[in-house]
Design an enzyme around this catalytic site. Structure first.
Site, PDB file in Angstrom:
ATOM      1  N   ASP A 182       0.848  -1.189   0.000  1.00 37.31           N
ATOM      2  CA  ASP A 182       0.000   0.000   0.000  1.00 37.31           C
ATOM      3  C   ASP A 182       0.885   1.240   0.000  1.00 37.31           C
ATOM      4  O   ASP A 182       1.827   1.328   0.775  1.00 37.31           O
ATOM      5  CB  ASP A 182      -0.906   0.007   1.232  1.00 37.31           C
ATOM      6  CG  ASP A 182      -1.905  -1.136   1.215  1.00 37.31           C
ATOM      7  OD1 ASP A 182      -2.279  -1.561   0.114  1.00 37.31           O
ATOM      8  OD2 ASP A 182      -2.318  -1.573   2.300  1.00 37.31           O
ATOM      9  N   ASP A 184      -6.737  -1.238  -4.774  1.00 36.42           N
ATOM     10  CA  ASP A 184      -7.787  -0.939  -3.798  1.00 36.42           C
ATOM     11  C   ASP A 184      -8.668   0.216  -4.276  1.00 36.42           C
ATOM     12  O   ASP A 184      -9.893   0.184  -4.122  1.00 36.42           O
ATOM     13  CB  ASP A 184      -7.177  -0.572  -2.440  1.00 36.42           C
ATOM     14  CG  ASP A 184      -6.452  -1.726  -1.788  1.00 36.42           C
ATOM     15  OD1 ASP A 184      -6.736  -2.886  -2.127  1.00 36.42           O
ATOM     16  OD2 ASP A 184      -5.585  -1.453  -0.931  1.00 36.42           O
TER      17      ASP A 184
END
Length: 85
Positions: free
Chosen positions: A41, A54
């Site tokens: 991330d 995402d």
């Protein structure tokens, strides 16, 4: 997605784009997990840290929900005699 489109479940561009983003994001995360063992991330949006897959999943879900709401509103317009049914 091809099956859903063939069955007539994806009726317009918004639904198709939403489904494509949802599936593409899921595949992107699955590839990261298969290759690296984790998903990296790197985008901080102020509410959490995400990756592009995402974000694609979230936008895809929003597009599918918007399409469902639009279909609901359009179907309700045909029932002007009783707005509660």
């Amino acid at each position: 997605m091809a099956y859903a489109r063939k069955q007539g479940q994806l009726k317009n561009g918004m639904a198709e784009a939403g489904a494509a983003l949802l599936v593409g994001g899921a595949i992107g995360n699955a590839i990261d997990r298969a290759v690296f063992g984790w998903v990296t991330d790197f985008v901080d949006n102020g509410r959490g840290i995400l990756n592009l897959a995402d974000i694609a999943i979230q936008v895809g879900v929003l597009l599918l929900l918007a399409d469902a709401v639009r279909d609901f509103i359009v179907s309700r317009r045909g029932r002007k005699s009783n707005p509660l049914t």
